[in-house]
Each structure stands twice: as C-alpha cells, then as structure tokens.
Design a protein around this motif. Structure first.
Motif, PDB file in Angstrom:
ATOM      1  N   GLU A 205       0.426  -1.371   0.183  1.00 35.69           N
ATOM      2  CA  GLU A 205       0.312   0.214   0.122  1.00 35.69           C
ATOM      3  C   GLU A 205       0.720   1.287  -0.183  1.00 35.69           C
ATOM      4  OE1 GLU A 205      -4.149  -1.287   2.752  1.00 35.69           O
ATOM      5  OE2 GLU A 205      -2.809  -1.184   3.972  1.00 35.69           O
ATOM      6  N   TYR A 206       2.146   1.618   0.906  1.00 32.08           N
ATOM      7  CA  TYR A 206       2.490   2.242   1.400  1.00 32.08           C
ATOM      8  C   TYR A 206       3.370   2.517  -0.217  1.00 32.08           C
ATOM      9  CZ  TYR A 206       7.485   4.900   1.510  1.00 32.08           C
ATOM     10  OH  TYR A 206       8.547   5.488   1.583  1.00 32.08           O
ATOM     11  N   ALA A 207       4.418   1.446  -1.127  1.00 28.97           N
ATOM     12  CA  ALA A 207       4.712   2.005  -2.750  1.00 28.97           C
ATOM     13  C   ALA A 207       3.637   2.123  -3.775  1.00 28.97           C
ATOM     14  CB  ALA A 207       5.196   0.208  -2.616  1.00 28.97           C
ATOM     15  N   ALA A 208       2.439   1.617  -3.248  1.00 22.23           N
ATOM     16  CA  ALA A 208       1.464   2.042  -4.425  1.00 22.23           C
ATOM     17  C   ALA A 208       1.412   3.591  -3.982  1.00 22.23           C
ATOM     18  CB  ALA A 208       0.622   1.610  -4.162  1.00 22.23           C
ATOM     19  N   TRP A 209       1.226   3.722  -3.259  1.00 22.78           N
ATOM     20  CA  TRP A 209       0.834   5.546  -2.619  1.00 22.78           C
ATOM     21  C   TRP A 209       1.463   6.226  -3.125  1.00 22.78           C
ATOM     22  CZ3 TRP A 209       3.392   8.623   0.781  1.00 22.78           C
ATOM     23  CH2 TRP A 209       2.877   9.697   1.129  1.00 22.78           C
ATOM     24  N   LEU A 210       3.472   5.990  -3.179  1.00 25.65           N
ATOM     25  CA  LEU A 210       4.355   6.562  -3.093  1.00 25.65           C
ATOM     26  C   LEU A 210       4.582   6.579  -4.374  1.00 25.65           C
ATOM     27  CD1 LEU A 210       6.673   7.979  -2.307  1.00 25.65           C
ATOM     28  CD2 LEU A 210       8.023   5.946  -2.523  1.00 25.65           C
ATOM     29  N   GLY A 211       4.446   5.381  -5.587  1.00 28.28           N
ATOM     30  CA  GLY A 211       4.604   5.489  -6.709  1.00 28.28           C
ATOM     31  C   GLY A 211       3.236   6.614  -7.600  1.00 28.28           C
ATOM     32  N   GLY A 212       2.507   6.542  -7.213  1.00 32.55           N
ATOM     33  CA  GLY A 212       1.267   7.749  -7.548  1.00 32.55           C
ATOM     34  C   GLY A 212       1.326   9.003  -6.831  1.00 32.55           C
ATOM     35  N   LEU A 213       2.038   9.559  -5.962  1.00 27.22           N
ATOM     36  CA  LEU A 213       2.795  10.326  -5.433  1.00 27.22           C
ATOM     37  C   LEU A 213       3.338  10.994  -6.570  1.00 27.22           C
ATOM     38  CD1 LEU A 213       1.764  12.953  -3.828  1.00 27.22           C
ATOM     39  CD2 LEU A 213       3.360  11.676  -1.662  1.00 27.22           C
ATOM     40  N   LEU A 214       4.805  10.280  -6.905  1.00 25.75           N
ATOM     41  CA  LEU A 214       5.701  11.105  -7.697  1.00 25.75           C
ATOM     42  C   LEU A 214       4.961  10.842  -8.480  1.00 25.75           C
ATOM     43  CD1 LEU A 214       8.279   7.960  -6.271  1.00 25.75           C
ATOM     44  CD2 LEU A 214       8.373  10.271  -5.810  1.00 25.75           C
ATOM     45  N   ARG A 215       4.439   9.893  -8.733  1.00 31.60           N
ATOM     46  CA  ARG A 215       3.790  10.255 -10.317  1.00 31.60           C
ATOM     47  C   ARG A 215       3.369  12.488 -10.840  1.00 31.60           C
ATOM     48  NH1 ARG A 215       2.685   5.574 -14.016  1.00 31.60           N
ATOM     49  NH2 ARG A 215       1.244   7.188 -15.086  1.00 31.60           N
TER      50      ARG A 215
END
Length: 220
Positions: A205-215
């Motif tokens: 969940e953290y990785a998915a949130w961080l990936g979306g935020l970086l994009r």
C-alpha cells in the motif's frame, strides 16, 4: 640445454612459494570476512534484544565468540557495525535488480513506480535496524551513516529525475533541481514509518501510494 633446464627449475621454485602466499592471503581474507559476518550477526541479535545503548562491545564479542579487541579491529565502534548491517540489508533488498529494472524501463511513470517499490523494499529489509538508528541518533558513526544514506538516496533520485528530464516528461515549469527535492522528500524514512506504524499500511500500500504521488508531483 642445461641453462634452459636450470631456468625452468628456478621458475618452478619461485612460483610455488608465490602460489602458497596467495592461497594463505585468500584464506586469511575469507576468515576475516567470516569473523566480521559473525560479529555483525551477533550485534544484530543483541541490538534487537537490548537496544543500541544496552548492548556493549563485550557482549557482542561474547556472543560472536571473539575478543573485544577483534570487534574493535574489525569495525571500530558499535555505530560502524550498524552501518555494515544497513549495507547488507540494501543488498538483501535486491538493490542491483531494482536498479536494472529502472534502467531498462522506458516509461517514466513506470520507472517512478519501480523506484517507489524499491524504496519500500529497502525500508522493509532495513526495518530491524531502523529502531537502532533512531535510538543511536547521537552516536557520531550513526549520524555519519544517516548523512551518507541521505546523500546516496539523493544521488539515486537525481539519476531517475535526470533521465525523465531527458525524455521531456517533467511537469511544465518544474526544474530538475526542484523535482529532485520533491522526490527526495517523499522517499524519506519518516513517511515510510508514518505509513506503516501510524496508519497501519502494508508495504504494498505504501509503495502504490508513493508511486502515484511521485507521478503526480513530477510528470506531465
């Protein structure tokens, strides 16, 4: 003929001791590496049981089956042992494989998602040492370790951002320097700890949130 035979004999006599010395040198290096690994493993166990401050070099030496002087010779300080543990955890998290995946991925968005997944993988592999780092925040070796970790993370972020910039995929008006700052802030340890311990998120969940935020923060 006699001279040639004599030369061959001399050559043979010279090579045997050199080979033996090389073998002994290799054997010593292997034994030293095994001793360092044993010390690091013992320290890791004791840090988890008693904390950084509650673990002495003497206790580490006893657990590892060596003298305290051997611990000092191999590492120099408890902080240096923590540094070695974190370096090993980076390898355990598959740093080389993640770097290869990011280098081979042509799509900027996917590359940022891979970077987010690597960040989660590294923090997950290092979670056992994170408490040591917080507890030993005043130790000079640990301070240096955190600073070096921050520099390495910024270097990694910079490489990712520069490639995105080369593809013309950065958000309009966003400079490389500003993009690096954003990514560096978002991939810090504090947000990972807040997501896991504060919000109860899984690493996925953290990785998915961080990936979306970086994009959303970096790309067009």
């Amino acid at each position: 003929m006699v001279e040639k035979d004599s030369a061959r004999e001399d050559s043979g006599r010279d090579s045997r001791p050199a080979a033996k010395r090389a073998y002994r040198s290799t054997l010593r290096a292997e034994r030293a590496a095994a001793t360092r690994a044993r010390i690091a493993s013992a320290a890791h166990e004791l840090f988890r049981q008693h904390g950084f401050a509650g673990t002495t070099v003497a206790a580490i030496a006893e657990r590892a089956g060596v003298t305290a002087q051997t611990v000092y010779t191999g590492f120099g300080s408890k902080g240096a042992i923590v540094s070695a543990l974190v370096a090993g955890m980076e390898a355990d998290a598959g740093a080389a494989q993640w770097l290869e995946r990011m280098n081979e991925e042509p799509d900027p968005g996917r590359r940022l998602e891979f970077f987010a997944q690597w960040t989660a993988a590294f923090f997950a592999a290092s979670v056992g040492a994170l408490d040591f780092l917080h507890e030993a925040a005043a130790d000079p070796s640990v301070v240096a370790l955190r600073e070096e970790g921050d520099r390495r993370r910024r270097d990694g972020v910079t490489r990712v951002v520069e490639r995105i910039a080369e593809q013309g995929a950065l958000a309009p008006g966003l400079t490389v320097e500003a993009a690096v700052d954003r990514a560096w802030l978002l991939t810090g340890l504090e947000l990972y700890l807040a997501a896991g311990k504060g919000c109860g998120w899984s690493d996925g969940e953290y990785a998915a949130w961080l990936g979306g935020l970086l994009r959303s923060q970096l790309l067009r």
